[in-house]
Design an enzyme around this catalytic site. Structure first.
Site, PDB file in Angstrom:
ATOM      1  N   ASN A   1       1.965  -1.463  10.530  1.00  0.00           N
ATOM      2  CA  ASN A   1       2.327  -2.617   9.708  1.00  0.00           C
ATOM      3  C   ASN A   1       1.227  -3.677   9.628  1.00  0.00           C
ATOM      4  O   ASN A   1       1.164  -4.418   8.646  1.00  0.00           O
ATOM      5  CB  ASN A   1       3.618  -3.238  10.275  1.00  0.00           C
ATOM      6  CG  ASN A   1       3.916  -4.588   9.666  1.00  0.00           C
ATOM      7  OD1 ASN A   1       4.375  -4.682   8.528  1.00  0.00           O
ATOM      8  ND2 ASN A   1       3.613  -5.665  10.398  1.00  0.00           N
TER       9      ASN A   1
ATOM     10  N   ILE B   1       7.189  -9.956  -1.283  1.00  0.00           N
ATOM     11  CA  ILE B   1       8.122 -10.193  -0.184  1.00  0.00           C
ATOM     12  C   ILE B   1       7.916 -11.618   0.317  1.00  0.00           C
ATOM     13  O   ILE B   1       6.778 -12.058   0.524  1.00  0.00           O
ATOM     14  CB  ILE B   1       7.892  -9.185   0.959  1.00  0.00           C
ATOM     15  CG1 ILE B   1       7.916  -7.744   0.440  1.00  0.00           C
ATOM     16  CG2 ILE B   1       8.920  -9.397   2.065  1.00  0.00           C
ATOM     17  CD1 ILE B   1       9.201  -7.291  -0.233  1.00  0.00           C
TER      18      ILE B   1
ATOM     19  N   LYS C   1      -4.813  -0.152   0.671  1.00  0.00           N
ATOM     20  CA  LYS C   1      -3.410   0.273   0.564  1.00  0.00           C
ATOM     21  C   LYS C   1      -3.286   1.622  -0.160  1.00  0.00           C
ATOM     22  O   LYS C   1      -2.375   2.396   0.123  1.00  0.00           O
ATOM     23  CB  LYS C   1      -2.583  -0.811  -0.145  1.00  0.00           C
ATOM     24  CG  LYS C   1      -2.507  -2.135   0.642  1.00  0.00           C
ATOM     25  CD  LYS C   1      -1.887  -1.944   2.006  1.00  0.00           C
ATOM     26  CE  LYS C   1      -1.631  -3.240   2.741  1.00  0.00           C
ATOM     27  NZ  LYS C   1      -1.074  -3.021   4.085  1.00  0.00           N
TER      28      LYS C   1
ATOM     29  N   TYR D   1      -8.152  -5.060  -0.828  1.00  0.00           N
ATOM     30  CA  TYR D   1      -6.766  -4.849  -0.375  1.00  0.00           C
ATOM     31  C   TYR D   1      -6.143  -3.628  -1.063  1.00  0.00           C
ATOM     32  O   TYR D   1      -5.533  -2.767  -0.410  1.00  0.00           O
ATOM     33  CB  TYR D   1      -5.966  -6.119  -0.670  1.00  0.00           C
ATOM     34  CG  TYR D   1      -4.547  -6.131  -0.148  1.00  0.00           C
ATOM     35  CD1 TYR D   1      -4.280  -6.387   1.195  1.00  0.00           C
ATOM     36  CD2 TYR D   1      -3.470  -5.915  -1.006  1.00  0.00           C
ATOM     37  CE1 TYR D   1      -2.973  -6.421   1.670  1.00  0.00           C
ATOM     38  CE2 TYR D   1      -2.159  -5.949  -0.549  1.00  0.00           C
ATOM     39  CZ  TYR D   1      -1.912  -6.205   0.794  1.00  0.00           C
ATOM     40  OH  TYR D   1      -0.615  -6.246   1.255  1.00  0.00           O
TER      41      TYR D   1
ATOM     42  N   ALA E   1      -7.652  -1.071  -2.411  1.00  0.00           N
ATOM     43  CA  ALA E   1      -8.304   0.162  -1.932  1.00  0.00           C
ATOM     44  C   ALA E   1      -7.757   0.541  -0.561  1.00  0.00           C
ATOM     45  O   ALA E   1      -7.473   1.717  -0.295  1.00  0.00           O
ATOM     46  CB  ALA E   1      -9.817  -0.025  -1.872  1.00  0.00           C
TER      47      ALA E   1
END
Ligand code: NAI
Length: 248
Positions: free
Chosen positions: A91, A189, A160, A156, A158
């Protein structure tokens, strides 16, 4: 019957935000919780207390998920303390946004190392343990932008997207050993990070989401509960979007 009774879950970057919500959700279903974050601070201590108050075993480990050696030591400590690892939730993540032409090498490296290399580090360290158990569920936090891309987030996105390719490969390599690997792709979120945005910006987001609201950390945690439990026993190599229908 609790969905995760006596299972051991290891969650990275869980002292706050989505990781913390996952830890609390898993504990509410009977799982013992090992979690990491960068520092052994008040957030870490108070989460350990809260989890223990729910009647499960809990321990926080200060560990930089981007550091391969440190990760190997942390996973060995978790295995020694808890005896097994049934669920790994990758996470931990950061953003260092900027348009490509202004993005520094440091911005690129930091995001790739914390978001993607960390997933390699933890999965590699945990896989032998799950292999000898002949079971395990690995859940990695991707993002809708890892699928669709986003201006200002080349690093970010790339990282993910990389998590998705990694997850599918792990699912293929380890399926015969009873290990499942899936990715979760949250949309907007509401966490500490996004709560700082203005009311106007948040309303604008919500209006573009079919379900007309931002997601909560608990919305994401519920999907992780599904993936971590036997409810998803025939689900592997998948990307589950938790985005209120924003990405279809
Ligand atoms: P957050 O910033 O609230 O929490 C992230 C946690 O990870 C923090 O406690 C932080 O200290 C920890 N962390 C950062 N670098 C670390 C490292 N090197 N080693 C260990 N721990 C580290 O973020 P949030 O919103 O809870 O995000 C969690 C995950 O969900 C991240 O991977 C993020 O990219 C992803 N995500 C979040 C979305 C959102 O809208 N909030 C949307 C899509 C994905």
């Amino acid at each position: 019957m609790n969905l995760l009774q006596d299972k051991v879950a290891l969650i990275t970057g869980a002292s706050r935000g989505i990781g913390k919500a996952i830890a609390l959700k898993f504990a509410s279903e009977g799982a013992n919780i090992a979690f990491t974050d960068l520092k052994d601070d008040e957030n870490m201590a108070s989460l350990v207390k809260e989890l223990e108050g729910m009647g499960v075993k809990a321990k926080g480990y200060a560990s930089n998920a981007a550091d391969t050696e440190e990760t190997a030591k942390t996973v060995a400590a978790v295995a020694a303390d808890f005896g097994r690892i049934d669920i790994l939730v990758n996470n931990a993540g950061i953003t260092k946004d900027g348009l490509l032409l202004r993005m520094s090498e440091d911005q690129w490296d930091a995001v790739i190392n914390v978001n993607l290399k960390s997933v390699f580090n933890f999965t590699k360290a945990v896989a032998p343990i799950m292999s000898s158990q002949r079971s395990g569920s690995i859940i990695s936090m991707s993002s809708v932008v890892g699928v669709s891309g986003n201006a200002g987030q080349t690093n970010y996105s790339a990282s993910k997207a990389g998590i998705i390719g990694f997850t599918k490969s792990v699912a293929k390599e380890f399926g015969k050993r009873g290990i499942r690997a899936n990715a979760v792709a949250p949309g907007f979120i509401i966490t500490d990070m996004t709560a700082q945005l203005s009311e106007e910006v948040r309303k604008d987001w919500a209006s573009k989401i079919p379900l007309h609201r931002g997601g909560t950390p608990e919305d994401v945690a519920n999907v992780c509960l599904f993936l971590g439990s036997e409810l998803s026993s025939y689900v592997s190599g998948q990307v589950l979007h938790v985005c209120g229908g924003m990405n279809m």
